[in-house]
Design a protein around this motif. Sequence first.
Motif, PDB file in Angstrom:
ATOM      1  N   GLN A  52      17.153  26.263 -26.552  1.00 39.91           N
ATOM      2  CA  GLN A  52      16.776  24.949 -27.050  1.00 39.91           C
ATOM      3  C   GLN A  52      15.338  24.626 -26.663  1.00 39.91           C
ATOM      4  OE1 GLN A  52      19.360  21.765 -25.813  1.00 39.91           O
ATOM      5  NE2 GLN A  52      18.092  20.187 -26.719  1.00 39.91           N
ATOM      6  N   THR A  53      14.578  24.144 -27.633  1.00 38.52           N
ATOM      7  CA  THR A  53      13.232  23.649 -27.402  1.00 38.52           C
ATOM      8  C   THR A  53      13.216  22.180 -27.784  1.00 38.52           C
ATOM      9  OG1 THR A  53      12.312  25.801 -27.981  1.00 38.52           O
ATOM     10  CG2 THR A  53      10.806  23.939 -28.015  1.00 38.52           C
ATOM     11  N   GLN A  54      12.867  21.306 -26.833  1.00 39.06           N
ATOM     12  CA  GLN A  54      12.896  19.866 -27.113  1.00 39.06           C
ATOM     13  C   GLN A  54      11.748  19.475 -28.026  1.00 39.06           C
ATOM     14  OE1 GLN A  54      13.546  17.269 -23.762  1.00 39.06           O
ATOM     15  NE2 GLN A  54      12.810  15.499 -24.885  1.00 39.06           N
ATOM     16  N   LYS A  55      12.055  18.646 -29.024  1.00 40.39           N
ATOM     17  CA  LYS A  55      11.057  18.194 -29.992  1.00 40.39           C
ATOM     18  C   LYS A  55      10.849  16.684 -29.985  1.00 40.39           C
ATOM     19  CE  LYS A  55      10.107  22.148 -31.926  1.00 40.39           C
ATOM     20  NZ  LYS A  55       8.788  22.737 -31.851  1.00 40.39           N
ATOM     21  N   GLY A  56      11.810  15.912 -29.479  1.00 40.05           N
ATOM     22  CA  GLY A  56      11.653  14.463 -29.500  1.00 40.05           C
ATOM     23  C   GLY A  56      12.704  13.763 -28.672  1.00 40.05           C
ATOM     24  N   PHE A  85      15.258  12.211 -36.720  1.00 44.35           N
ATOM     25  CA  PHE A  85      14.296  13.296 -36.943  1.00 44.35           C
ATOM     26  C   PHE A  85      14.193  13.619 -38.420  1.00 44.35           C
ATOM     27  CE2 PHE A  85      18.250  15.671 -35.901  1.00 44.35           C
ATOM     28  CZ  PHE A  85      18.401  16.418 -37.067  1.00 44.35           C
ATOM     29  N   LEU A  87      13.344  19.063 -39.423  1.00 45.57           N
ATOM     30  CA  LEU A  87      13.811  19.825 -38.267  1.00 45.57           C
ATOM     31  C   LEU A  87      15.083  20.551 -38.667  1.00 45.57           C
ATOM     32  CD1 LEU A  87      13.200  20.260 -35.204  1.00 45.57           C
ATOM     33  CD2 LEU A  87      14.807  18.415 -34.761  1.00 45.57           C
ATOM     34  N   ALA A 122      19.079  22.268 -35.572  1.00 46.44           N
ATOM     35  CA  ALA A 122      18.856  21.257 -34.538  1.00 46.44           C
ATOM     36  C   ALA A 122      19.994  21.179 -33.527  1.00 46.44           C
ATOM     37  CB  ALA A 122      18.677  19.882 -35.195  1.00 46.44           C
ATOM     38  N   TRP A 144      16.414  15.580 -28.971  1.00 41.15           N
ATOM     39  CA  TRP A 144      16.726  16.573 -29.985  1.00 41.15           C
ATOM     40  C   TRP A 144      15.693  17.693 -29.924  1.00 41.15           C
ATOM     41  CZ3 TRP A 144      15.349  11.602 -30.753  1.00 41.15           C
ATOM     42  CH2 TRP A 144      14.095  11.348 -31.292  1.00 41.15           C
ATOM     43  N   GLY A 145      16.128  18.800 -30.412  1.00 39.73           N
ATOM     44  CA  GLY A 145      15.261  19.968 -30.417  1.00 39.73           C
ATOM     45  C   GLY A 145      15.788  21.006 -31.395  1.00 39.73           C
ATOM     46  N   VAL A 146      15.269  22.193 -31.274  1.00 44.18           N
ATOM     47  CA  VAL A 146      15.674  23.263 -32.173  1.00 44.18           C
ATOM     48  C   VAL A 146      16.223  24.438 -31.381  1.00 44.18           C
ATOM     49  CG1 VAL A 146      14.069  22.647 -34.003  1.00 44.18           C
ATOM     50  CG2 VAL A 146      13.346  24.244 -32.248  1.00 44.18           C
ATOM     51  N   ARG A 189      16.056  28.263 -31.059  1.00 38.35           N
ATOM     52  CA  ARG A 189      15.078  29.287 -31.466  1.00 38.35           C
ATOM     53  C   ARG A 189      15.657  30.662 -31.392  1.00 38.35           C
ATOM     54  NH1 ARG A 189      14.399  28.174 -26.316  1.00 38.35           N
ATOM     55  NH2 ARG A 189      13.353  29.428 -24.842  1.00 38.35           N
TER      56      ARG A 189
END
Length: 162
Positions: A20-24, A38, A41, A44, A158-160, A162
């Motif tokens: 997980q990579t945090q985006k917001g 979001f 994205l 997610a 939230w994030g993605v 990868r």
Amino acid sequence: KSGGNYLLVSKPVDELSKYQTQKGNMSNVKLDKPVTVFENLQNAIVELSGSTKAEVEFKFTNELNDEVVLTLNKENMTLTRKEGLGIEKFSDKFAGTQVAPRKTKGESFDLKIYIDQSSIEIFADGGKTVMTSIYFFDKSISKLIVSGSGGQIDKGIWGVMR
């Protein structure tokens, strides 16, 4: 153990957090009007906690307006996949509504949601209520809009994957 009964709890595997990579993030957001959590994205991972006096709607959509809608109230969690939005290309048995009774009956909620190319997995109330659904849209889900009168998001990240 809950009230003298045993309750099976489901949680996502810990290994998913490595990807997980945090985006917001957000905090203390009133849901007196629809809130876009979001946009743009895909794949997610969403964690939201909050409260509702009535009902909160989580609309997962894409650029073609295909949608999966999660509705949460004190009693139930409902997931609706609309008919005529690409899903019948696979099978007409996939459109429709799933309902799960919430084991935690109250105004507060916490959700962990995993979305990929063709599925959504929802873990509510510490894994006491869980739903999984598949869909076959031409474009990936890329947007989340939350609404609900009398509701609030206390914390959201939230994030993605990868």
